[in-house]
Scaffold this motif. Structure first.
Motif, mmCIF file in Angstrom:
data_model
loop_
_atom_site.group_PDB
_atom_site.id
_atom_site.type_symbol
_atom_site.label_atom_id
_atom_site.label_comp_id
_atom_site.label_asym_id
_atom_site.label_seq_id
_atom_site.Cartn_x
_atom_site.Cartn_y
_atom_site.Cartn_z
ATOM 1 N N VAL A 114 0.854 -1.184 0.000
ATOM 2 C CA VAL A 114 0.000 0.000 0.000
ATOM 3 C C VAL A 114 0.891 1.235 0.000
ATOM 4 C CG1 VAL A 114 -1.764 1.316 1.227
ATOM 5 C CG2 VAL A 114 -1.851 -1.188 1.209
ATOM 6 N N ALA A 115 0.740 2.065 -1.007
ATOM 7 C CA ALA A 115 1.507 3.305 -1.103
ATOM 8 C C ALA A 115 0.746 4.435 -0.414
ATOM 9 C CB ALA A 115 1.748 3.662 -2.568
ATOM 10 N N VAL A 116 1.491 5.302 0.266
ATOM 11 C CA VAL A 116 0.943 6.583 0.702
ATOM 12 C C VAL A 116 1.281 7.545 -0.436
ATOM 13 C CG1 VAL A 116 0.950 8.374 2.463
ATOM 14 C CG2 VAL A 116 1.310 5.980 3.111
ATOM 15 N N ALA A 117 0.310 7.747 -1.311
ATOM 16 C CA ALA A 117 0.537 8.423 -2.584
ATOM 17 C C ALA A 117 -0.004 9.848 -2.544
ATOM 18 C CB ALA A 117 -0.134 7.642 -3.713
ATOM 19 N N TYR A 118 0.695 10.745 -3.213
ATOM 20 C CA TYR A 118 0.333 12.160 -3.105
ATOM 21 C C TYR A 118 0.554 12.893 -4.418
ATOM 22 C CZ TYR A 118 5.408 12.857 -2.758
ATOM 23 O OH TYR A 118 6.768 12.868 -3.013
ATOM 24 N N ASN A 119 -0.051 14.081 -4.501
ATOM 25 C CA ASN A 119 0.092 14.977 -5.644
ATOM 26 C C ASN A 119 0.490 16.341 -5.093
ATOM 27 O OD1 ASN A 119 -0.222 16.769 -7.770
ATOM 28 N ND2 ASN A 119 -2.237 16.029 -8.395
ATOM 29 N N LEU A 120 1.775 16.638 -5.122
ATOM 30 C CA LEU A 120 2.283 17.871 -4.533
ATOM 31 C C LEU A 120 3.361 18.431 -5.456
ATOM 32 C CD1 LEU A 120 1.860 19.632 -2.034
ATOM 33 C CD2 LEU A 120 3.678 18.342 -0.897
ATOM 34 N N LYS A 209 -13.416 2.789 -5.007
ATOM 35 C CA LYS A 209 -12.492 1.791 -5.549
ATOM 36 C C LYS A 209 -11.076 2.360 -5.710
ATOM 37 C CE LYS A 209 -16.186 -0.726 -7.896
ATOM 38 N NZ LYS A 209 -17.292 0.149 -7.464
ATOM 39 N N SER A 210 -10.135 1.466 -5.917
ATOM 40 C CA SER A 210 -8.735 1.877 -6.070
ATOM 41 C C SER A 210 -8.557 2.780 -7.284
ATOM 42 C CB SER A 210 -7.840 0.638 -6.198
ATOM 43 O OG SER A 210 -7.939 -0.187 -5.059
ATOM 44 N N THR A 211 -9.281 2.474 -8.350
ATOM 45 C CA THR A 211 -9.181 3.322 -9.540
ATOM 46 C C THR A 211 -9.667 4.729 -9.233
ATOM 47 O OG1 THR A 211 -11.337 2.437 -10.222
ATOM 48 C CG2 THR A 211 -9.375 1.446 -11.203
ATOM 49 N N GLY A 212 -10.709 4.831 -8.414
ATOM 50 C CA GLY A 212 -11.283 6.134 -8.095
ATOM 51 C C GLY A 212 -10.362 6.999 -7.264
ATOM 52 N N VAL A 213 -9.749 6.420 -6.216
ATOM 53 C CA VAL A 213 -8.865 7.247 -5.394
ATOM 54 C C VAL A 213 -7.610 7.633 -6.168
ATOM 55 C CG1 VAL A 213 -9.730 6.391 -3.193
ATOM 56 C CG2 VAL A 213 -7.802 5.228 -4.264
ATOM 57 N N GLY A 222 -2.358 18.834 -4.146
ATOM 58 C CA GLY A 222 -2.343 18.875 -2.694
ATOM 59 C C GLY A 222 -2.999 17.693 -2.018
ATOM 60 N N SER A 223 -3.398 16.691 -2.788
ATOM 61 C CA SER A 223 -4.124 15.551 -2.214
ATOM 62 C C SER A 223 -3.173 14.415 -1.842
ATOM 63 C CB SER A 223 -5.181 15.050 -3.191
ATOM 64 O OG SER A 223 -4.600 14.676 -4.425
ATOM 65 N N ILE A 224 -3.680 13.513 -1.024
ATOM 66 C CA ILE A 224 -2.918 12.356 -0.556
ATOM 67 C C ILE A 224 -3.898 11.222 -0.303
ATOM 68 C CG2 ILE A 224 -3.065 13.080 1.879
ATOM 69 C CD1 ILE A 224 -0.209 11.941 2.239
ATOM 70 N N THR A 225 -3.462 9.994 -0.511
ATOM 71 C CA THR A 225 -4.327 8.837 -0.312
ATOM 72 C C THR A 225 -3.514 7.624 0.080
ATOM 73 O OG1 THR A 225 -6.211 7.636 -1.248
ATOM 74 C CG2 THR A 225 -4.284 7.937 -2.679
ATOM 75 N N TYR A 226 -4.208 6.560 0.394
ATOM 76 C CA TYR A 226 -3.614 5.234 0.582
ATOM 77 C C TYR A 226 -4.155 4.361 -0.547
ATOM 78 C CZ TYR A 226 -8.228 4.649 2.712
ATOM 79 O OH TYR A 226 -9.588 4.649 2.932
ATOM 80 N N VAL A 227 -3.277 3.783 -1.306
ATOM 81 C CA VAL A 227 -3.722 3.016 -2.469
ATOM 82 C C VAL A 227 -2.658 2.003 -2.825
ATOM 83 C CG1 VAL A 227 -2.731 4.517 -4.255
ATOM 84 C CG2 VAL A 227 -4.836 3.262 -4.752
ATOM 85 N N GLU A 228 -3.055 0.938 -3.480
ATOM 86 C CA GLU A 228 -2.115 -0.097 -3.860
ATOM 87 C C GLU A 228 -1.044 0.476 -4.799
ATOM 88 O OE1 GLU A 228 -5.617 -1.114 -2.267
ATOM 89 O OE2 GLU A 228 -5.565 -0.449 -4.350
#
Length: 358
Positions: A114-120, A209-213, A222-228
């Protein structure tokens, strides 16, 4: 060479519900159906191709989320459920009834970091720890230049913009495991019990769903999520290094594999292979990335109404366990450790087509 188990070779598309597909020339192909976890959807697509190349079995898998997959399995609509977390006690009871009084078994056939993925914008080397991650997702840390984040990233120019946490809005095993991880690794900052539903209310933005996040974070500065991991790389998202207690760790195949060295099952003597995720998430081994999903294929140990279903599942999962592990890392997964393959094969071999367990 392609194994012809039913007397003919054929090519069909894995898009239908459980059916017996008649091939050209009079032979037949068996289709096994599954539904659930989107975390393992890319792996299931890979496994489907492996089965096409090596067997006469068609794999029909629908990624609808772990919660929906369990419901469909209990209802008898699919042969197996895909779930990122083990069945709860009430679900075990219902699944046992669906299996005509026989126990459901959990088969972890793939491992998904699971990645802690972000857009910054402008930040390509972000470091976080479980405490800070928990405070971001419970709404206590709301700006990217918060002192707690800055302390972990000396020399990095962090913007003062708002953080937009993105969580799974559907019933999700990924959410369950992510919250279990925070519950284990940052209990002072995460006062919630893990579940398939995201616990904090009024924090962030939900996506299905994973595709959605993954898509939402890609479109939301500025967003961040947990996703595969595979969905993070597919969307070219930044992936944070996480300090689990022994220094920041980059998510890659090596660090995920290092964490798997401590993988254990809750009941080592059982053929029901439920992973001890609490022990996994508590790992602080240097260089290890223990924020891993061990998605399950949940099956009836026995009791399918069509006895041929058990044999087809045995054949399919045997191919997945052997030929199917190659190539997983390229799509964001980690192969099952060799040390556990024999145990998994033992459970697969014990699936019974009769009314009672083997």
């Amino acid at each position: 060479m392609k194994i012809n188990r039913n007397g003919a070779l054929a090519s069909v598309s894995a898009i239908a519900a459980l059916t017996l597909v008649t091939a050209c020339g009079g032979g037949s192909e068996q289709t096994v159906s599954g539904e659930g976890s989107t975390a393992q959807q890319k792996a299931m697509e890979h496994f489907s191709q492996v089965l096409t190349d090596n067997t006469d079995i068609v794999l029909d898998y629908t990624g609808s989320g772990s919660g929906d997959g369990i419901k469909k399995f209990i209802a008898g609509d699919v042969d197996f459920a895909g779930s990122d977390s083990a069945l709860k006690d009430d679900e075990v009871t219902d699944a046992t009834a669906r299996c005509n009084g026989n126990a459901p078994w959990h088969l972890p056939l793939v491992v998904g970091p699971v990645a802690v993925a972000y857009n910054l914008d402008g930040v390509t080397d972000l470091k976080l720890n479980p405490s800070v991650i928990a405070q971001i997702f419970n709404g206590k840390i709301t700006s990217w230049n918060d002192p707690a984040i800055a302390a972990l990233n000396p020399g990095v120019q962090l913007p003062g913009s708002d953080i937009v946490p993105v969580y799974r809005s559907d019933s999700s095993g990924t959410t369950d495991n992510f919250q279990r991880f925070l519950e284990n690794s940052a209990p002072a900052d995460w006062p919630y019990e893990h579940s398939k539903e995201f616990a904090p209310k009024g924090v962030g933005s939900g996506a299905s769903k994973s595709t959605g996040v993954g898509d939402t974070v890609k479109k939301t500065p500025g967003s961040i999520t947990y996703v595969e991991w595979g969905f993070a790389t597919e969307n070219d998202l930044g992936v944070a290094q996480v300090d689990f207690g022994a220094g920041p760790v980059t998510l890659n195949g090596e660090s995920a594999g290092k964490a798997l060295e401590s993988l254990a099952f809750k009941d080592p003597a059982s053929k029901d292979l439920v992973v001890d995720t609490d022990a996994l998430f508590a790992s602080k081994a240097p260089g290890a990335y223990p924020l891993l999903l061990t998605p399950y294929s949940i099956v009836c140990s026995a009791g399918y109404e069509d006895e041929a279903t058990s044999q087809t599942l045995k054949d399919a999962f045997t191919a997945v366990l052997n030929e199917g592990q190659a190539g997983l890392e390229e799509i964001g997964y980690v192969p099952v450790p060799d040390s556990f393959k024999a145990k998994l094969q033992g459970t697969i071999d014990s699936l019974s087509g009769g009314s009672g367990n083997a």
